[in-house]
Design a protein around this motif. Structure first.
Motif, PDB file in Angstrom:
ATOM      1  N   ASN A 287       0.873  -1.175   0.000  1.00  0.00           N
ATOM      2  CA  ASN A 287       0.000   0.000   0.000  1.00  0.00           C
ATOM      3  C   ASN A 287       0.905   1.219   0.000  1.00  0.00           C
ATOM      4  OD1 ASN A 287      -2.716   1.153   0.228  1.00  0.00           O
ATOM      5  ND2 ASN A 287      -1.988   1.926   2.193  1.00  0.00           N
ATOM      6  N   GLN A 288       0.880   1.997  -1.057  1.00  0.00           N
ATOM      7  CA  GLN A 288       1.857   3.075  -1.188  1.00  0.00           C
ATOM      8  C   GLN A 288       1.300   4.273  -1.947  1.00  0.00           C
ATOM      9  OE1 GLN A 288       4.217   0.010  -3.164  1.00  0.00           O
ATOM     10  NE2 GLN A 288       4.572   1.452  -4.820  1.00  0.00           N
ATOM     11  N   ASP A 289       2.079   5.326  -1.995  1.00  0.00           N
ATOM     12  CA  ASP A 289       1.768   6.515  -2.795  1.00  0.00           C
ATOM     13  C   ASP A 289       0.415   7.140  -2.456  1.00  0.00           C
ATOM     14  OD1 ASP A 289       4.193   6.227  -4.229  1.00  0.00           O
ATOM     15  OD2 ASP A 289       3.261   4.729  -5.507  1.00  0.00           O
ATOM     16  N   ARG A 290       0.261   7.569  -1.186  1.00  0.00           N
ATOM     17  CA  ARG A 290      -0.927   8.282  -0.724  1.00  0.00           C
ATOM     18  C   ARG A 290      -2.204   7.457  -0.783  1.00  0.00           C
ATOM     19  NH1 ARG A 290      -2.144  12.330  -4.176  1.00  0.00           N
ATOM     20  NH2 ARG A 290      -3.513  13.255  -2.656  1.00  0.00           N
ATOM     21  N   SER A 291      -2.083   6.152  -0.843  1.00  0.00           N
ATOM     22  CA  SER A 291      -3.255   5.283  -0.949  1.00  0.00           C
ATOM     23  C   SER A 291      -3.939   5.082   0.398  1.00  0.00           C
ATOM     24  CB  SER A 291      -2.838   3.921  -1.501  1.00  0.00           C
ATOM     25  OG  SER A 291      -2.338   4.078  -2.804  1.00  0.00           O
ATOM     26  N   VAL A 292      -5.196   4.695   0.339  1.00  0.00           N
ATOM     27  CA  VAL A 292      -5.966   4.380   1.532  1.00  0.00           C
ATOM     28  C   VAL A 292      -6.371   2.914   1.448  1.00  0.00           C
ATOM     29  CG1 VAL A 292      -8.093   4.836   2.821  1.00  0.00           C
ATOM     30  CG2 VAL A 292      -6.847   6.727   1.739  1.00  0.00           C
ATOM     31  N   LEU A 293      -6.010   2.153   2.488  1.00  0.00           N
ATOM     32  CA  LEU A 293      -6.341   0.726   2.536  1.00  0.00           C
ATOM     33  C   LEU A 293      -7.070   0.430   3.835  1.00  0.00           C
ATOM     34  CD1 LEU A 293      -6.024  -2.236   1.526  1.00  0.00           C
ATOM     35  CD2 LEU A 293      -3.852  -2.269   2.775  1.00  0.00           C
ATOM     36  N   THR A 294      -8.230  -0.239   3.746  1.00  0.00           N
ATOM     37  CA  THR A 294      -8.980  -0.666   4.907  1.00  0.00           C
ATOM     38  C   THR A 294      -9.107  -2.177   4.841  1.00  0.00           C
ATOM     39  OG1 THR A 294     -10.259   1.386   4.849  1.00  0.00           O
ATOM     40  CG2 THR A 294     -11.151  -0.416   6.171  1.00  0.00           C
ATOM     41  N   VAL A 295      -8.722  -2.862   5.938  1.00  0.00           N
ATOM     42  CA  VAL A 295      -8.813  -4.326   6.005  1.00  0.00           C
ATOM     43  C   VAL A 295      -9.698  -4.692   7.189  1.00  0.00           C
ATOM     44  CG1 VAL A 295      -7.542  -6.487   6.227  1.00  0.00           C
ATOM     45  CG2 VAL A 295      -6.501  -4.546   5.011  1.00  0.00           C
ATOM     46  N   ARG A 296     -10.708  -5.531   6.937  1.00  0.00           N
ATOM     47  CA  ARG A 296     -11.635  -5.965   7.989  1.00  0.00           C
ATOM     48  C   ARG A 296     -11.782  -7.490   7.945  1.00  0.00           C
ATOM     49  NH1 ARG A 296     -14.722  -1.342   5.956  1.00  0.00           N
ATOM     50  NH2 ARG A 296     -14.640   0.284   7.513  1.00  0.00           N
ATOM     51  N   THR A 297     -11.781  -8.105   9.103  1.00  0.00           N
ATOM     52  CA  THR A 297     -12.003  -9.547   9.274  1.00  0.00           C
ATOM     53  C   THR A 297     -11.370 -10.386   8.168  1.00  0.00           C
ATOM     54  OG1 THR A 297     -14.177  -9.488   8.185  1.00  0.00           O
ATOM     55  CG2 THR A 297     -14.128  -9.194  10.586  1.00  0.00           C
ATOM     56  N   SER A 298     -10.097 -10.120   7.900  1.00  0.00           N
ATOM     57  CA  SER A 298      -9.359 -10.832   6.859  1.00  0.00           C
ATOM     58  C   SER A 298      -8.052 -11.357   7.415  1.00  0.00           C
ATOM     59  CB  SER A 298      -9.081  -9.898   5.678  1.00  0.00           C
ATOM     60  OG  SER A 298     -10.282  -9.488   5.068  1.00  0.00           O
ATOM     61  N   THR A 299      -7.440 -12.296   6.711  1.00  0.00           N
ATOM     62  CA  THR A 299      -6.152 -12.839   7.087  1.00  0.00           C
ATOM     63  C   THR A 299      -5.124 -12.501   6.021  1.00  0.00           C
ATOM     64  OG1 THR A 299      -7.213 -14.690   8.214  1.00  0.00           O
ATOM     65  CG2 THR A 299      -4.896 -14.961   7.632  1.00  0.00           C
ATOM     66  N   ILE A 300      -4.007 -11.918   6.456  1.00  0.00           N
ATOM     67  CA  ILE A 300      -2.870 -11.664   5.559  1.00  0.00           C
ATOM     68  C   ILE A 300      -1.685 -12.366   6.191  1.00  0.00           C
ATOM     69  CG2 ILE A 300      -1.377  -9.944   4.494  1.00  0.00           C
ATOM     70  CD1 ILE A 300      -3.723  -7.940   4.766  1.00  0.00           C
ATOM     71  N   SER A 301      -1.133 -13.365   5.492  1.00  0.00           N
ATOM     72  CA  SER A 301      -0.040 -14.160   6.059  1.00  0.00           C
ATOM     73  C   SER A 301       0.958 -14.572   4.987  1.00  0.00           C
ATOM     74  CB  SER A 301      -0.609 -15.400   6.745  1.00  0.00           C
ATOM     75  OG  SER A 301      -1.232 -16.238   5.807  1.00  0.00           O
TER      76      SER A 301
END
Length: 186
Positions: free
Chosen positions: A171-185
């Motif tokens: 997530n880069q360059d002034r971006s907006v990221l929202t993560v809900r009830t997820s798995t990142i592994s």
């Protein structure tokens, strides 16, 4: 209203694009893909499988796998449009030479009144989906969000690899990221 196209129960493979979108190129239109398999496609530029260029695209219950991009987004690229991925879609085994092995959300081509990239014009929503086993030569092995807005919910991002930062998500360059009830592994 705007007319759109819906494709159901289809397989697209072996497509080759000298520019973007090895199998599908959606240019400022509305496209829905339901239960579609897109595999073994390539593009020399962006979106080895799918390129959404300023349009509205919905992908449901589909499989995007084993696609290749010579630049950004081995699987799907969204540039200046709205992309919704959901309902059990699987994005796996894709590769890009640059960022976003599975998916790239890129808004750098749409400028606001100050001459800066307008992150509100490029939107991506991922819900109840899996992004796994993708790779990129740069950031965001699973997905990269650049100059855009992205929301991930009830999804799994795992086993992706990046040559630079963000093996799962970049997530880069002034971006907006929202993560809900997820798995990142890893």
């Amino acid at each position: 209203g705007t007319a759109g196209v819906t494709l159901n129960d289809l397989t697209m493979s072996g497509g080759r694009a000298s520019n973007s979108g090895g199998a599908v190129y959606n240019d400022r239109a509305t496209l829905t893909l339901n239960r579609v398999t897109i595999s073994g496609n390539s593009a020399s530029d962006w979106g080895g499988a799918v390129a959404n260029w300023g349009g509205t695209m919905v992908i449901r219950n589909s499989r995007i796998s084993s696609n290749l991009s010579g630049d950004m987004a081995g699987g799907i690229v969204n540039v200046g449009g709205t992309l919704t991925i959901g309902s059990g879609t699987v994005i796996s085994g894709n590769h890009s030479e640059d960022g976003g092995g599975g998916v790239a959300n890129f808004g750098g081509l749409t400028l606001n009144s100050s001459g800066l990239p307008d992150i509100t014009k490029t939107k991506m929503f991922i819900d109840s989906s899996t992004i796994s086993g993708n790779s990129s030569g740069d950031s965001g092995g699973g997905l990269v969000n650049m100059f855009g807005t992205a929301q991930i919910s009830a999804s799994r991002i795992a086993g992706n690899l990046a040559g630079d930062g963000g093996g799962g998500v970049g997530n880069q360059d002034r971006s907006v990221l929202t993560v809900r009830t997820s798995t990142i592994s890893a």
